[in-house]
Scaffold this active site. Structure first.
Site, PDB file in Angstrom:
ATOM      1  N   ASP A 157      -2.787   8.352  -1.907  1.00  8.01           N
ATOM      2  CA  ASP A 157      -4.048   9.100  -1.871  1.00  8.01           C
ATOM      3  C   ASP A 157      -4.318   9.644  -0.484  1.00  8.01           C
ATOM      4  OD1 ASP A 157      -4.463   6.725  -0.587  1.00  8.01           O
ATOM      5  OD2 ASP A 157      -6.468   6.414  -1.368  1.00  8.01           O
ATOM      6  N   ASP A 184      -8.279  -7.374   1.432  1.00 11.16           N
ATOM      7  CA  ASP A 184      -7.267  -7.513   2.486  1.00 11.16           C
ATOM      8  C   ASP A 184      -7.896  -7.010   3.766  1.00 11.16           C
ATOM      9  OD1 ASP A 184      -6.895  -4.492   1.883  1.00 11.16           O
ATOM     10  OD2 ASP A 184      -5.723  -4.830   3.698  1.00 11.16           O
ATOM     11  N   CYS A 235     -11.515 -29.129   9.924  1.00 13.39           N
ATOM     12  CA  CYS A 235     -10.592 -28.091   9.435  1.00 13.39           C
ATOM     13  C   CYS A 235      -9.227 -28.726   9.188  1.00 13.39           C
ATOM     14  CB  CYS A 235     -10.478 -26.955  10.445  1.00 13.39           C
ATOM     15  SG  CYS A 235      -9.217 -25.721  10.014  1.00 13.39           S
ATOM     16  N   HIS A 242      -4.781 -20.457  12.346  1.00 13.24           N
ATOM     17  CA  HIS A 242      -6.129 -20.966  12.065  1.00 13.24           C
ATOM     18  C   HIS A 242      -6.948 -19.952  11.272  1.00 13.24           C
ATOM     19  CE1 HIS A 242      -9.970 -23.021  12.476  1.00 13.24           C
ATOM     20  NE2 HIS A 242     -10.467 -21.815  12.726  1.00 13.24           N
ATOM     21  N   CYS A 287      -6.337 -27.124   8.917  1.00 15.61           N
ATOM     22  CA  CYS A 287      -5.208 -26.233   9.266  1.00 15.61           C
ATOM     23  C   CYS A 287      -4.238 -26.949  10.199  1.00 15.61           C
ATOM     24  CB  CYS A 287      -5.715 -24.923   9.864  1.00 15.61           C
ATOM     25  SG  CYS A 287      -5.869 -24.907  11.661  1.00 15.61           S
ATOM     26  N   ASP A 293       0.861  -1.185   0.000  1.00 11.27           N
ATOM     27  CA  ASP A 293       0.000   0.000   0.000  1.00 11.27           C
ATOM     28  C   ASP A 293       0.890   1.224   0.000  1.00 11.27           C
ATOM     29  OD1 ASP A 293       0.847   0.064   2.549  1.00 11.27           O
ATOM     30  OD2 ASP A 293      -1.089  -0.277   3.474  1.00 11.27           O
ATOM     31  N   SER A 294       0.304   2.384  -0.219  1.00  7.85           N
ATOM     32  CA  SER A 294       1.092   3.569  -0.574  1.00  7.85           C
ATOM     33  C   SER A 294       1.636   4.313   0.627  1.00  7.85           C
ATOM     34  CB  SER A 294       0.215   4.524  -1.363  1.00  7.85           C
ATOM     35  OG  SER A 294      -0.817   5.013  -0.516  1.00  7.85           O
ATOM     36  N   GLY A 295       1.132   3.995   1.793  1.00  9.88           N
ATOM     37  CA  GLY A 295       1.518   4.758   2.974  1.00  9.88           C
ATOM     38  C   GLY A 295       0.502   5.830   3.322  1.00  9.88           C
ATOM     39  N   GLY A 296      -0.351   6.154   2.365  1.00 15.67           N
ATOM     40  CA  GLY A 296      -1.334   7.213   2.596  1.00 15.67           C
ATOM     41  C   GLY A 296      -2.201   6.936   3.813  1.00 15.67           C
ATOM     42  N   PHE A 297      -2.807   5.770   3.848  1.00 15.11           N
ATOM     43  CA  PHE A 297      -3.716   5.441   4.943  1.00 15.11           C
ATOM     44  C   PHE A 297      -3.019   5.537   6.291  1.00 15.11           C
ATOM     45  CE2 PHE A 297      -5.794   2.473   7.853  1.00 15.11           C
ATOM     46  CZ  PHE A 297      -7.105   2.907   7.776  1.00 15.11           C
ATOM     47  N   GLY A 348     -11.249   4.159   1.291  1.00 10.05           N
ATOM     48  CA  GLY A 348     -12.124   4.984   2.109  1.00 10.05           C
ATOM     49  C   GLY A 348     -13.428   4.326   2.503  1.00 10.05           C
ATOM     50  N   GLN A 406     -11.872   7.295  -4.439  1.00 11.99           N
ATOM     51  CA  GLN A 406     -12.291   7.861  -3.156  1.00 11.99           C
ATOM     52  C   GLN A 406     -13.627   8.577  -3.351  1.00 11.99           C
ATOM     53  OE1 GLN A 406     -11.109   7.400  -0.209  1.00 11.99           O
ATOM     54  NE2 GLN A 406      -8.971   6.737  -0.467  1.00 11.99           N
ATOM     55  N   CYS A 454      -5.654 -27.270  13.851  1.00 15.32           N
ATOM     56  CA  CYS A 454      -6.773 -28.203  14.061  1.00 15.32           C
ATOM     57  C   CYS A 454      -6.370 -29.658  13.834  1.00 15.32           C
ATOM     58  CB  CYS A 454      -7.941 -27.828  13.152  1.00 15.32           C
ATOM     59  SG  CYS A 454      -8.802 -26.339  13.702  1.00 15.32           S
TER      60      CYS A 454
END
Lengths: 376, 376
Positions: B144, B272, B310, B341, B312, B90-94, B222, B195, B315
């Site tokens: 952004d 994500d 499951c 898990h 995993c 990600d861009s770092g903006g958030f 956003g 946005q 489990c």
């Protein structure tokens, strides 16, 4: 006889100890899983991968959480933690004397308060063995008093006498429990613990008495608790020749790689220590040429593994620079990687020691071990 | 064209996005490795085992520690963290808008102070892209402004305009860097970010402008920042049909398993969220019938796995009782097991969604998904 000596070289011994969950090839380093887990986020599956042969769990901690009856109802520690190789449980004695508060020692045992919630608890030889029986370990340790050094000789002498009487009670209780229908591990074996500080006379007298009980194994307790390394080696020098040669010898809570090589050299078969895991969590990593602190700025751009040629899961894939980043960024993965590398180092040190003994070149191995470290 | 649609069902899409480090089968959930490691002690080797397809790393965090040039000198993020599958940064903006202090936004970019040591830093579109180029991710996100809702409409409108101008600058800078001789990943692709909050007019106008840039992919930013789930779905309902059908669509920071099923249903391809790892570290575990809190007393003696059936690594070997013990005893292994898990659950939810789409039965899958949850 559970223990067989396969080969000796000087005082050093290559042996095999049979347990209900398979043999232990000695000399062995037991990996400390105090609360049924290795600190730093390692699972029993990880331990297998690191070639750990014996896990060491803690009677005191597990009796407080999750409780002995809970573990017993779940089929014992092996099933609880998903570990099918041998387990040794210590007796809780050492922890009561180092963690708990308001201790009161009587002939019956020790009254103390839990370090978690302050609850009043009583533990004597029978209680400790009953808990260890619920846990179902392969090797149960005798309940003893670990006297803090230095201590008055009189006190040490009376403590040794009491620890002997407690040992007899431990043996009797374990024999009784082995006959119960719902015992988790009927093949559980008791190791006695020699005490006496660094006092030769007390140590030897105590050793002679407990040896006469003909237990499956004997431990040396009360060392590596503050005395000098020299004093520890001196104690080993006079004590080990007096321990039964046909029983495994366990040096409790020891130690550095050097301590282990020296212990093996003097005839020790079992070791355990929190050091590799604790150091690993603090970025102090073991290599054949010494220890390194991965937090050091010099590793920030270092693309090499912790140690060239190391086969551990960390060294095979990740660089010093990545590990340093994880430590600096306070990622839990840093702790895990540190512990993985260090436990691999210890377990494979033992593997190398065993092979050297098998091939009759342990003396050469020991020289080479020190030569590599001098290069650092 | 990097993206191909393999099959659709209603608005839902089964696709494939080609990157310099292999294809991404969509719909996909990207596993969040903020500082080049999954929180909870998971390594890239663990991610492979959990069938993670894309790792998401953070430009802001990695630029502070260990620094973009350090990662570049070490060959880029893939090599640094030992991960050979695709990476999105990600861009770092958030993060600048949620973690850093003393922000000042100008047309050029954002001046702020590091949340680690208070150092003054400036980041604009070019700086963000240069860092992401050093990291060498497969997908770089546009820089952004993520406006905190609710916000005045005027401010939102001017922010959208600026974010568009920043996007053009991001594209130009990435094009320039792709031609440099020492670029880590010349195949790095830029995703634009839409946005406009929950304002239909602003969202659609902004989408139209950024779509005209013909970028390799488009994200919806956003959302999931405080608005109701209903508002989020309404925004997706009017927005997704207006996004380029031949480009992947990424709904940033979303979300619960229900959010993901609903997102796929409406035509989202990439997701994500920190939720599965964060919840896992807090003993909140996902199952097909809902979530469970492993710290609950009722699991103290429960010998069953977290979820029957499951596959995993947790489990398959360990019980609820053991996990509960690890959480109560505050063992790091508890965090690791919880995250393993939950990430397995998310990655395999996506696997199930992809298979349902391939077999033309996503609608049935979605009904069954809710039916199982109602049983809880």
């Amino acid at each position: 006889m559970a223990f067989s000596l396969l080969r000796t070289e000087g005082q050093a011994r290559r042996g095999r100890f049979e347990t209900a969950n398979g043999p232990v090839e000695t000399p062995v380093f037991m990996n400390v899983a105090t609360q049924a887990a290795i600190k730093g986020g390692l699972s029993s599956e990880d331990l297998e991968r690191l070639d750990c042969r014996v896990a060491l769990c803690n009677t005191y901690h597990l009796s407080l959480r999750p409780g002995a009856q809970t573990v017993k109802a779940l089929g014992g520690l092996h099933r609880f933690m998903g570990w099918s190789r041998p387990i040794l449980t210590d007796s809780g004695g050492f922890q009561i004397f180092s963690l708990a508060s308001l201790r009161k020692i009587t002939e019956e045992g020790v009254a103390f308060r839990s370090h978690i919630d302050g609850a009043k608890i009583f533990m004597g030889p029978e209680e400790s063995i009953r808990i260890q029986s619920c846990l179902g370990s392969d090797i149960a340790m005798a309940f003893d008093e670990c006297v803090k050094l230095p201590a008055p000789r009189d006190y040490m002498a009376s403590s040794c006498d009491r620890t002997y009487r407690w040992l007899v009670r431990c043996r009797n209780e374990l024999q009784r429990l082995a006959g119960e229908a719902d015992t988790v591990n009927p093949g559980q074996q008791l190791f006695g613990i020699n005490q006496g500080g660094t006092d030769r006379e007390l140590r030897l007298a105590h050793m002679e008495k407990i040896a006469a009980l003909d237990l499956p194994g004997y431990a040396i307790g009360g060392l590596a608790v503050g005395e000098s390394t020299e004093e520890m080696y001196e104690t080993l020098d006079f004590l080990l020749p007096e321990m039964p040669a046909d029983k495994p010898r366990y040096l409790m809570g020891v130690g550095t790689p050097e301590n282990i090589v020296e212990g093996v050299y003097r005839g020790v078969d079992f070791f355990d220590c929190v050091m590799p895991a604790r150091n690993g969590r603090h970025a102090k990593l073991f290599t054949h040429s010494g220890t390194m602190n991965l937090k050091n700025e010099r590793y920030a751009g270092d693309d090499r593994p912790i140690e060239e040629g190391c086969g551990c899961p960390v060294c095979r894939r990740y660089s010093r620079a990545y590990l340093r980043h994880l430590f600096k960024a306070e990622e839990i993965l840093a702790l895990r990687f540190g512990v993985i590398h260090n436990l691999w180092f210890y377990n494979h040190l033992m593997e190398d020691i065993r092979r050297a003994l098998e091939e009759g070149r342990f003396e050469e191995f020991r020289r080479e071990f020190y030569r590599k470290r001098e290069k650092d």
